[in-house]
Design a protein around this motif. Structure first.
Motif, PDB file in Angstrom:
ATOM      1  N   PHE A 120       0.853  -1.213   0.000  1.00  0.00           N
ATOM      2  CA  PHE A 120       0.000   0.000   0.000  1.00  0.00           C
ATOM      3  C   PHE A 120       0.879   1.249   0.000  1.00  0.00           C
ATOM      4  CE2 PHE A 120      -2.627   3.313   1.906  1.00  0.00           C
ATOM      5  CZ  PHE A 120      -3.890   3.095   1.376  1.00  0.00           C
ATOM      6  N   LEU A 121       1.929   1.223   0.828  1.00  0.00           N
ATOM      7  CA  LEU A 121       2.851   2.369   0.878  1.00  0.00           C
ATOM      8  C   LEU A 121       3.506   2.584  -0.480  1.00  0.00           C
ATOM      9  CD1 LEU A 121       4.571   1.880   4.351  1.00  0.00           C
ATOM     10  CD2 LEU A 121       3.383   3.944   3.578  1.00  0.00           C
ATOM     11  N   ASP A 122       3.972   1.503  -1.076  1.00  0.00           N
ATOM     12  CA  ASP A 122       4.609   1.578  -2.405  1.00  0.00           C
ATOM     13  C   ASP A 122       3.641   2.138  -3.439  1.00  0.00           C
ATOM     14  OD1 ASP A 122       7.034   0.706  -1.730  1.00  0.00           O
ATOM     15  OD2 ASP A 122       6.804  -1.347  -2.510  1.00  0.00           O
ATOM     16  N   VAL A 152      10.650  -2.543   6.298  1.00  0.00           N
ATOM     17  CA  VAL A 152       9.523  -1.601   6.128  1.00  0.00           C
ATOM     18  C   VAL A 152       8.550  -1.749   7.298  1.00  0.00           C
ATOM     19  CG1 VAL A 152       7.611  -0.919   4.624  1.00  0.00           C
ATOM     20  CG2 VAL A 152       9.769  -1.704   3.623  1.00  0.00           C
ATOM     21  N   CYS A 153       8.250  -2.999   7.642  1.00  0.00           N
ATOM     22  CA  CYS A 153       7.380  -3.303   8.782  1.00  0.00           C
ATOM     23  C   CYS A 153       8.061  -4.378   9.630  1.00  0.00           C
ATOM     24  CB  CYS A 153       6.029  -3.838   8.316  1.00  0.00           C
ATOM     25  SG  CYS A 153       5.128  -2.760   7.204  1.00  0.00           S
ATOM     26  N   GLU A 154       7.726  -4.414  10.897  1.00  0.00           N
ATOM     27  CA  GLU A 154       8.383  -5.354  11.815  1.00  0.00           C
ATOM     28  C   GLU A 154       7.341  -5.989  12.741  1.00  0.00           C
ATOM     29  OE1 GLU A 154      11.675  -5.701  11.612  1.00  0.00           O
ATOM     30  OE2 GLU A 154      12.571  -3.770  11.080  1.00  0.00           O
ATOM     31  N   LEU A 155       7.652  -7.197  13.206  1.00  0.00           N
ATOM     32  CA  LEU A 155       6.897  -7.819  14.294  1.00  0.00           C
ATOM     33  C   LEU A 155       7.854  -7.886  15.481  1.00  0.00           C
ATOM     34  CD1 LEU A 155       4.114  -9.242  14.889  1.00  0.00           C
ATOM     35  CD2 LEU A 155       5.351 -11.400  14.572  1.00  0.00           C
ATOM     36  N   GLY A 179       3.971  -6.826  18.953  1.00  0.00           N
ATOM     37  CA  GLY A 179       3.323  -5.725  18.247  1.00  0.00           C
ATOM     38  C   GLY A 179       3.793  -5.730  16.801  1.00  0.00           C
ATOM     39  N   ILE A 180       2.889  -5.386  15.879  1.00  0.00           N
ATOM     40  CA  ILE A 180       3.269  -5.237  14.467  1.00  0.00           C
ATOM     41  C   ILE A 180       3.310  -3.737  14.189  1.00  0.00           C
ATOM     42  CG2 ILE A 180       0.879  -5.452  13.555  1.00  0.00           C
ATOM     43  CD1 ILE A 180       2.180  -7.141  11.230  1.00  0.00           C
ATOM     44  N   THR A 181       4.333  -3.292  13.477  1.00  0.00           N
ATOM     45  CA  THR A 181       4.600  -1.858  13.406  1.00  0.00           C
ATOM     46  C   THR A 181       5.357  -1.482  12.138  1.00  0.00           C
ATOM     47  OG1 THR A 181       5.761  -0.055  14.580  1.00  0.00           O
ATOM     48  CG2 THR A 181       6.753  -2.218  14.759  1.00  0.00           C
ATOM     49  N   LEU A 182       5.216  -0.234  11.723  1.00  0.00           N
ATOM     50  CA  LEU A 182       6.137   0.267  10.706  1.00  0.00           C
ATOM     51  C   LEU A 182       7.541   0.246  11.296  1.00  0.00           C
ATOM     52  CD1 LEU A 182       4.298   3.380   9.158  1.00  0.00           C
ATOM     53  CD2 LEU A 182       4.165   0.970   8.461  1.00  0.00           C
ATOM     54  N   GLY A 183       8.534   0.059  10.454  1.00  0.00           N
ATOM     55  CA  GLY A 183       9.924   0.067  10.903  1.00  0.00           C
ATOM     56  C   GLY A 183      10.476   1.485  10.993  1.00  0.00           C
ATOM     57  N   THR A 186      11.036   3.239   7.638  1.00  0.00           N
ATOM     58  CA  THR A 186       9.793   3.745   7.029  1.00  0.00           C
ATOM     59  C   THR A 186       9.397   5.069   7.676  1.00  0.00           C
ATOM     60  OG1 THR A 186       9.168   1.430   6.882  1.00  0.00           O
ATOM     61  CG2 THR A 186       7.452   3.041   6.369  1.00  0.00           C
ATOM     62  N   MET A 187       9.551   5.135   9.005  1.00  0.00           N
ATOM     63  CA  MET A 187       9.211   6.385   9.698  1.00  0.00           C
ATOM     64  C   MET A 187      10.134   7.508   9.210  1.00  0.00           C
ATOM     65  SD  MET A 187       8.774   5.014  13.608  1.00  0.00           S
ATOM     66  CE  MET A 187       8.041   3.424  13.985  1.00  0.00           C
ATOM     67  N   LEU A 188      11.433   7.189   9.102  1.00  0.00           N
ATOM     68  CA  LEU A 188      12.398   8.225   8.714  1.00  0.00           C
ATOM     69  C   LEU A 188      12.260   8.637   7.254  1.00  0.00           C
ATOM     70  CD1 LEU A 188      15.561   7.026  10.666  1.00  0.00           C
ATOM     71  CD2 LEU A 188      14.339   9.177  11.010  1.00  0.00           C
TER      72      LEU A 188
END
Ligand code: F6R
Length: 244
Positions: A120-122, A152-155, A179-183, A186-188
């Motif tokens: 989706f981000l791409d 891009v994303c992490e668990l 937790g599942i999260t953006l990495g 990706t935030m930077l």
């Protein structure tokens, strides 16, 4: 530091950050935004809904990506990020499902879920704006202290502090483990990074975030490596800056 804005109270904090979101959306209606869940951004999100009602902004043409979710729960569980965000923002703002990609903590297959959010981000060209809160241990999203994040994303395994703090969202200490999260990357990569913090309880951690070492031990400190990062705090959280 000119990237720090100190607001007299949480209302002004919400108003200031909401104004930035409105300016972005008005300049680029199909922008891609990620909002943290949690308590900190909620007044700002409610302000956005109010501004839309007044005709100051149309929130419906932007795209929205969630920051994170407790792995194992979804919309049906009170306290889940998706329920908090849908009930406070996406539903009252009338944003269509096709405009959002929100982590589903009940998806079962974490890799597939991470891939879905990455795609989706791409597809929409990456984040124009990310609005982050800071955990009591310095976490951002669910990037916990000591975690090396390069995807891009992490668990991520939840830290003891995050589990303890979870009582304020659930009314009990979560038995969930991940937790599942953006990495962090990706935030930077977001074009604009806003970090919000309010209240005396955030004072100590914000001092570490802004004045301690830049280190994975305090994930929010990593945001100092980007000139795109702007901090918005109320006077309670920023007291250490007012004194010095
Ligand atoms: C929530 C999130 C967390 C929170 C942080 C602060 O989606 O990603 O990192 O931003 O734990 O939470 P509050 O705002 O409740 O103090």
């Amino acid at each position: 530091m000119d990237n720090i804005t100190i607001c007299p109270g949480s209302r002004e904090l919400a108003d200031n950050v909401a104004a930035i979101v409105v300016d972005l959306i008005n300049a680029k209606p199909d922008c891609v935004i990620c909002f943290a869940a949690g308590d900190t951004p909620l007044p700002m999100l409610r302000k956005l809904v109010a501004l839309q009602k007044e005709g100051a902004v149309n929130l419906n043409n932007a795209y929205y990506v969630s920051l994170d979710e407790w792995w194992g729960i979804g919309y049906d569980t009170p306290g889940s990020c998706i329920q908090v965000m849908k009930d406070a923002f996406y539903l009252p703002a009338g944003i269509s499902e096709s405009r959002m990609a929100l982590f589903d903590g009940t998806a079962g297959n974490a890799q597939r879920e991470k891939d879905r959010i990455s795609r989706f981000l791409d597809a929409h060209g990456g984040l124009d704006l990310i609005v982050l809160g800071v955990g009591m241990n310095g976490h951002i999203g669910f990037i916990e202290p000591g975690v090396h994040s390069e995807n891009v994303c992490e668990l991520i395994p939840l830290s003891k502090t995050t589990k303890e703090v979870s009582i304020k969202y659930f009314g009990y200490v979560t038995p969930l483990e991940y937790g599942i999260t953006l990495g962090v990357k990706t935030m930077l990569q977001a074009e604009k990074i806003i970090v919000m913090a309010d209240g005396t309880r955030k004072r100590e951690i914000m001092k570490r975030v802004l004045q301690g070492p830049v280190s994975e031990e305090c994930p929010a400190s990593l945001l100092r490596t980007s000139s795109k990062t702007q901090y918005y705090m109320d006077t309670a959280a920023a007291e250490f800056l007012l004194k010095s």
